[in-house]
Design an enzyme around this catalytic site. Sequence first.
Site, PDB file in Angstrom:
ATOM      1  N   GLU A 283       0.742  -1.232   0.110  1.00 64.03           N
ATOM      2  CA  GLU A 283       0.066  -0.132   0.243  1.00 64.03           C
ATOM      3  C   GLU A 283       0.843   1.292  -0.208  1.00 64.03           C
ATOM      4  OE1 GLU A 283      -3.361   0.028  -0.550  1.00 64.03           O
ATOM      5  OE2 GLU A 283      -2.901  -1.948  -1.014  1.00 64.03           O
ATOM      6  N   TRP A 286       1.935   1.513  -3.649  1.00 58.94           N
ATOM      7  CA  TRP A 286       0.860   2.319  -4.419  1.00 58.94           C
ATOM      8  C   TRP A 286       1.040   3.896  -4.547  1.00 58.94           C
ATOM      9  CZ3 TRP A 286      -1.857   1.619  -8.808  1.00 58.94           C
ATOM     10  CH2 TRP A 286      -2.831   2.643  -9.171  1.00 58.94           C
ATOM     11  N   TRP A 314     -19.305  11.131 -21.831  1.00 61.99           N
ATOM     12  CA  TRP A 314     -19.751  11.198 -20.373  1.00 61.99           C
ATOM     13  C   TRP A 314     -21.223  11.941 -20.390  1.00 61.99           C
ATOM     14  CZ3 TRP A 314     -16.991   8.759 -17.378  1.00 61.99           C
ATOM     15  CH2 TRP A 314     -15.454   8.805 -17.670  1.00 61.99           C
ATOM     16  N   ASN A 349     -11.261   1.871   2.011  1.00 63.03           N
ATOM     17  CA  ASN A 349     -10.611   2.011   0.451  1.00 63.03           C
ATOM     18  C   ASN A 349     -11.424   1.107  -0.380  1.00 63.03           C
ATOM     19  OD1 ASN A 349      -8.396   2.467  -1.386  1.00 63.03           O
ATOM     20  ND2 ASN A 349      -8.235   0.173  -1.605  1.00 63.03           N
ATOM     21  N   TRP A 367     -14.893  11.082 -14.211  1.00 64.41           N
ATOM     22  CA  TRP A 367     -14.225  10.825 -13.126  1.00 64.41           C
ATOM     23  C   TRP A 367     -13.831  12.111 -12.328  1.00 64.41           C
ATOM     24  CZ3 TRP A 367      -9.210  12.418 -12.792  1.00 64.41           C
ATOM     25  CH2 TRP A 367      -8.521  12.797 -14.173  1.00 64.41           C
ATOM     26  N   TRP A 390      -8.486   7.480  -8.806  1.00 66.96           N
ATOM     27  CA  TRP A 390      -9.850   7.702  -9.701  1.00 66.96           C
ATOM     28  C   TRP A 390      -9.699   7.281 -11.069  1.00 66.96           C
ATOM     29  CZ3 TRP A 390     -14.725   8.682  -8.680  1.00 66.96           C
ATOM     30  CH2 TRP A 390     -15.301   8.844  -7.559  1.00 66.96           C
TER      31      TRP A 390
END
Length: 491
Positions: A283, A286, A314, A349, A367, A390
């Site tokens: 983690e 990331w 969109w 998360n 997004w 995202w």
Amino acid sequence: MTAASLFWFRDDLRLADNPGLRAACARGEALLVYILDEGGDRRALGGAARWWLSRSLAALAEQIARRGGELLILRGDPATLLPDLVAKAGVDYVAWNRRYEDGALRLDKALKTQLREAGVTVESFNAALLNEPWEVTTMTGQPMKVFTPYWKAARARGEPATPLPAPAKIRPAGIPARLAGRVRDVAALGLEPTGPDWAGGLREAWSPGEASARKRLSDFLDSGLAGYRDGRDSPARAATSRLSPHLRFGEIGPRQIWHALAAAREAGEAAGSAADAEKFLSELGWREFSYHLLFHNPGLETRSYNPRFAAFPWETDAAALRAWQRGLTGYPIVDAGMRELWQTGWMHNRVRMVVASFLIKHLLTDWREGEAWFWDTLVDADPANNAASWQWVAGSGADAAPYFRIFNPVTQGETHDPDGSYVRRFLPEIAGLPDSRIHAPWTASAKELKAAGITLGETYPRPVIDLAFGRRRALEALASLPDTRGDAAGN
């Protein structure tokens, strides 16, 4: 007059393992400054982050005072305030720790040039990352684009440097009178909400500051690491470290976390398996990868990493977006997550992925709308993690989840919150439903709804969209993009 050193606090609000602070203090008298950045071309903090910053600065000022120093607080544009302060205070050495978003990089480069031309020594340091974004590359020296090989290459570089101790004593430099932008105390910055005061849940959930960060890490290693690999996906359990806001504001650094974990495991004081420890470190990995992406792709928060998504069709549905923001979509796991976010400034998360997928794919909302909402409401709103995550969910990012992977909020709830404990915590209006209906209230019988005191469409909304329709529409939108590949799949 003896020249002084200056250290500029930014996203590194701690004394320990702060190389820029240590370098400035080691030279003698040091002027310690924080500038609330109101420069026009840099992204302003969101509301929840401003609340955290206020509390964190107060804690930092107290810790500095205990060591004999003083924290000078300014507000305005650092491009003008910092050179003015350096000149008026007779500073000949300036240090700061690096930031990696485009606006901050441009500011730092310009300031370095200006100050060095004025005869001031300027040094910058790495306090935020295990590896600098340019230190981990492909075999041909190019930026990495996929997380797994990135993290493998990063791990191959060996352990990070040992964290530095905090300065035992700070010798304060004199603060010049009549400084533009000077703020006498943290409260005068006006960072906390007053009308209305929406931060009650944040105050209840969090205690910002370096001491709190270290305690949270210690508590996690003592009792939270065991079972982390599997338990971290269960939102009802206290199975995550919740260190993310402390990391975002630099109240603790990744080197400290890494070495604390290693020391605890070596001493047999960390109640967790090797697999739990590796998952926890991944983690951090990331987060590192997100900064790698941000550095090499300026504007990651506004431009799709994958250029194909510039043509994505969109939808614009203000009512649906508002329902998502308020936690009134009619899908309990989504609504519980959005209400957790509003109440506490944080979200589990696994639930972040579910609510993001629902907004992007079922509601077909850009997004960037979700990224902006999280930026304003998360206490851990991080310029790299927020944008990269995202885009990962959207399918537009590096190492992205395939766009055709569409999280079903009902099955996600049933899988990760099987007894509905998480949903009931944040949606008390449907708490009376049986476990078999808690993630899909519209499937409950009239008798079950009456027994639970629920009137769909009144006490709890009906679903804002049919999941099958939303999924089909999302896949059709994906198919309209050039060079679309992959077969439809779901989970």
